[in-house]
Design an enzyme around this catalytic site. Structure first.
Site, short mmCIF file in Angstrom:
data_model
loop_
_atom_site.label_atom_id
_atom_site.label_comp_id
_atom_site.label_asym_id
_atom_site.label_seq_id
_atom_site.Cartn_x
_atom_site.Cartn_y
_atom_site.Cartn_z
CB SER A 166 -35.23 -130.25 17.74
OG SER A 166 -36.44 -130.90 17.47
NE ARG A 219 -33.08 -136.47 18.11
CZ ARG A 219 -33.96 -137.45 18.34
NH1 ARG A 219 -33.55 -138.71 18.53
NH2 ARG A 219 -35.26 -137.18 18.38
CD GLU A 266 -31.36 -132.58 17.54
OE1 GLU A 266 -32.05 -132.82 18.54
OE2 GLU A 266 -31.76 -132.76 16.38
P1 FAD Z 1 -25.96 -131.59 7.33
O1 FAD Z 1 -26.70 -130.51 8.03
O2 FAD Z 1 -25.55 -131.37 5.94
O3 FAD Z 1 -24.69 -131.97 8.20
C1 FAD Z 1 -24.78 -132.16 9.59
C2 FAD Z 1 -23.39 -132.51 10.14
O4 FAD Z 1 -22.99 -133.79 9.65
C3 FAD Z 1 -22.32 -131.53 9.67
O5 FAD Z 1 -21.38 -131.36 10.69
C4 FAD Z 1 -21.69 -132.24 8.47
O6 FAD Z 1 -20.37 -131.87 8.21
C5 FAD Z 1 -21.78 -133.69 8.92
N1 FAD Z 1 -21.89 -134.61 7.77
C6 FAD Z 1 -22.86 -134.62 6.83
N2 FAD Z 1 -22.67 -135.63 5.97
C7 FAD Z 1 -21.54 -136.26 6.36
C8 FAD Z 1 -20.80 -137.38 5.87
N3 FAD Z 1 -21.19 -138.07 4.79
N4 FAD Z 1 -19.69 -137.76 6.54
C9 FAD Z 1 -19.27 -137.09 7.64
N5 FAD Z 1 -19.92 -136.02 8.14
C10 FAD Z 1 -21.04 -135.61 7.50
N6 FAD Z 1 -33.24 -134.89 13.18
C11 FAD Z 1 -33.66 -135.98 13.86
O7 FAD Z 1 -32.83 -136.73 14.43
N7 FAD Z 1 -34.99 -136.30 13.96
C12 FAD Z 1 -35.93 -135.53 13.37
O8 FAD Z 1 -37.10 -135.86 13.47
C13 FAD Z 1 -35.53 -134.38 12.66
N8 FAD Z 1 -36.44 -133.57 12.10
C14 FAD Z 1 -36.05 -132.44 11.43
C15 FAD Z 1 -37.01 -131.61 10.87
C16 FAD Z 1 -36.64 -130.48 10.18
C17 FAD Z 1 -37.71 -129.58 9.58
C18 FAD Z 1 -35.28 -130.16 10.03
C19 FAD Z 1 -34.86 -128.95 9.24
C20 FAD Z 1 -34.30 -130.96 10.60
C21 FAD Z 1 -34.67 -132.11 11.33
N9 FAD Z 1 -33.73 -132.96 11.92
C22 FAD Z 1 -34.14 -134.09 12.59
C23 FAD Z 1 -32.30 -132.65 11.84
C24 FAD Z 1 -31.62 -133.16 10.53
O9 FAD Z 1 -32.59 -133.42 9.55
C25 FAD Z 1 -30.81 -134.44 10.76
O10 FAD Z 1 -29.81 -134.21 11.72
C26 FAD Z 1 -30.15 -134.92 9.46
O11 FAD Z 1 -29.54 -136.18 9.68
C27 FAD Z 1 -29.10 -133.96 8.93
O12 FAD Z 1 -28.72 -134.40 7.64
P2 FAD Z 1 -28.01 -133.42 6.61
O13 FAD Z 1 -27.56 -134.24 5.47
O14 FAD Z 1 -28.88 -132.28 6.31
O15 FAD Z 1 -26.76 -132.96 7.48
P1 NAP Z 2 -43.98 -134.32 20.57
O1 NAP Z 2 -44.65 -135.54 20.03
O2 NAP Z 2 -44.76 -133.06 20.75
O3 NAP Z 2 -43.25 -134.68 21.94
C1 NAP Z 2 -42.39 -133.73 22.59
C2 NAP Z 2 -41.15 -134.43 23.09
O4 NAP Z 2 -41.53 -135.38 24.08
C3 NAP Z 2 -40.50 -135.18 21.98
O5 NAP Z 2 -39.41 -134.46 21.52
C4 NAP Z 2 -40.16 -136.54 22.55
O6 NAP Z 2 -38.79 -136.77 22.73
C5 NAP Z 2 -40.87 -136.61 23.88
N1 NAP Z 2 -41.86 -137.71 23.79
C6 NAP Z 2 -43.13 -137.64 23.34
N2 NAP Z 2 -43.74 -138.85 23.45
C7 NAP Z 2 -42.82 -139.69 23.95
C8 NAP Z 2 -42.83 -141.06 24.29
N3 NAP Z 2 -43.93 -141.81 24.14
N4 NAP Z 2 -41.72 -141.61 24.80
C9 NAP Z 2 -40.61 -140.88 24.96
N5 NAP Z 2 -40.54 -139.57 24.66
C10 NAP Z 2 -41.61 -138.97 24.17
O7 NAP Z 2 -42.69 -134.00 19.66
P2 NAP Z 2 -42.57 -133.28 18.27
O8 NAP Z 2 -41.78 -132.05 18.46
O9 NAP Z 2 -43.89 -133.21 17.56
O10 NAP Z 2 -41.65 -134.33 17.50
C11 NAP Z 2 -42.10 -135.62 17.22
C12 NAP Z 2 -40.92 -136.53 16.99
O11 NAP Z 2 -40.13 -136.06 15.90
C13 NAP Z 2 -39.97 -136.61 18.18
O12 NAP Z 2 -39.46 -137.90 18.27
C14 NAP Z 2 -38.89 -135.62 17.84
O13 NAP Z 2 -37.63 -135.98 18.42
C15 NAP Z 2 -38.82 -135.73 16.31
N6 NAP Z 2 -38.41 -134.45 15.73
C16 NAP Z 2 -37.08 -134.15 15.79
C17 NAP Z 2 -36.63 -132.97 15.24
C18 NAP Z 2 -35.15 -132.67 15.26
O14 NAP Z 2 -34.75 -131.75 14.59
N7 NAP Z 2 -34.37 -133.40 15.96
C19 NAP Z 2 -37.52 -132.09 14.66
C20 NAP Z 2 -38.86 -132.42 14.65
C21 NAP Z 2 -39.30 -133.61 15.19
P3 NAP Z 2 -37.83 -137.39 21.58
O15 NAP Z 2 -37.38 -136.23 20.80
O16 NAP Z 2 -36.76 -138.01 22.39
O17 NAP Z 2 -38.60 -138.38 20.75
#
Ligand code: FAD
Ligand code: NAP
Length: 337
Positions: free
Chosen positions: A238, A164, A333
């Protein structure tokens, strides 16, 4: 160039925080973007970019110019029998691009289905889910320097992707606008179903030999059943990263908490932040309009009209309590604005 003044941002951030932008503009092409950036430079005005607003927490009104990125386009720039190299413009919706790839049977991003937001934000935190990260399919990106307006191609190595994390969250933070992201997809996909409950979901779907369309569907099903929909309850996914601790720290914790969930990572042991938060009894916490989701301790929520600062303060209390109990410092994050 027409700015909207004092524009409500409630519909442009998935937390649905009611903050305003002093000046607001949508851009749908590079030329308009450069015009806005030039105006900002000449008038010494700050700029802020929003894609899908799914990774920001607004704690105040936003001064200067807020730019909503709607620059669209999907183009294949190179292909052979094995791979296809695709240029995605940064204002494209990430999930729609995944669906596009899956529909063409181009493999690599199916595990990243249903992540909200734009293509342009995907490299910022090297988005990841279900065992795949952007860096696994990333080829390069093109960005505009916000001071010189020069364009630069960043290679995989130059982005310095981590968990991340990327240079755009570190020493290049705020220096670039990401214009295009080039992703290398395979024409001979191999499904990655080892993570979490993908296999169980495929079984439920009665799929024995999955293809990438099945994996995408399985991930969509799991995510839809587990995560609160931001259109119903404001959230940014998250709120904290999963911490990675040293082996010795982990062993000390394991002696006190034998059931502690953990995953071996390259630089230590990853512990799900949700477990640490839940152990401190935050899951389901609710005060007024804000709280911790009842099923997902990692997701902080706005039930209706919470202030960004309420949520920020709650996150600080959570960080302090996890620090006191486990001697682990949780890192946010979500980007705090
Ligand atoms: P924004 O929120 O609009 O921007 C985020 C940051 O990036 C800000 O600082 C903004 O200025 C900057 N930015 C945006 N676009 C640009 C650009 N073109 N150039 C330079 N800077 C820019 N993330 C994960 O990694 N894995 C997940 O599984 C995941 N699941 C999610 C589930 C939910 C329900 C939600 C709400 C979020 C989740 N996220 C997850 C977080 C999010 O979706 C990601 O971080 C996504 O990439 C953000 O995109 P955005 O366009 O909405 O960014
Ligand atoms: P989950 O499956 O309940 O697992 C909980 C956490 O354990 C995860 O965040 C994941 O870390 C870690 N994990 C589980 N299985 C793993 C494996 N086999 N190897 C390494 N790490 C493992 O998680 P969840 O909340 O339902 O989310 C599922 C996936 O979606 C995850 O990858 C999570 O990162 C992603 N997610 C991200 C966001 C966001 O906003 N960033 C929101 C929702 C879901 P990792 O996060 O490193 O994978």
């Amino acid at each position: 160039m027409q700015f909207e003044i004092n524009k409500p941002l409630k519909d442009f951030n998935t937390f649905h925080i009611d903050a305003h932008a002093e000046k607001f503009i949508c851009v749908d092409n590079e030329k308009s973007l450069i015009e806005v950036l030039t105006f900002a430079k000449q008038s010494n005005t700050s700029t802020h970019f929003i894609g899908g607003g799914s990774n920001i927490l607004l704690t105040k009104n936003i001064e200067g110019i807020t730019i909503l990125n709607q620059i669209k386009g999907i183009h294949i720039i190179e292909e052979n029998e094995e791979f296809v190299l695709v240029n995605f413009s940064s204002g494209e919706n990430w999930h729609e691009c995944v669906l596009w790839a899956v529909s063409k049977n181009y493999g690599g991003v199916e595990n990243l289905s249903l992540i909200p937001g734009t293509i342009g934000a995907s490299p910022i935190q090297n988005i990841g889910a279900y065992g795949v990260e952007l860096k696994d399919v990333f080829h390069s990106l093109e960005a505009i320097n916000l001071k010189s307006f020069e364009k630069k191609i960043f290679t995989l190595e130059e982005c310095n992707f981590g968990y991340r994390d990327s240079i755009f969250k570190q020493h290049e933070k705020g220096n670039w606008f990401i214009l295009n992201v080039r992703i290398k997809l395979t024409k001979n996909p191999v499904c990655n179903i080892h993570y979490g409950n993908i296999k169980d979901e495929l079984l439920k779907m009665k799929v024995e030999t999955p293809c990438i369309q099945d994996v995408s569907k399985a991930v969509i099903n799991i995510r839809s059943s587990k995560l609160p929909n931001p259109d119903e309850i404001g959230n940014a996914g998250s709120f904290f990263k999963n911490p990675i601790v040293s082996l010795s720290h982990f062993e000390a914790l394991k002696s006190m908490y034998p059931a502690i969930p953990h995953f071996i990572a390259t630089n230590g042991v990853k512990i799900p932040a949700a477990w640490l938060i839940e152990k401190n009894n935050w899951k389901g916490f609710k005060k007024g309009d804000f709280g911790v989701h009842k099923n997902q301790a990692l997701v902080l929520v706005n039930y209706n009209n919470a202030k960004g600062n309420d949520i920020l303060e709650l996150s600080s209390h959570i960080i302090t309590s996890v620090q006191q109990t486990f001697n682990i410092t949780l890192e946010r994050e979500v980007n705090i604005w």
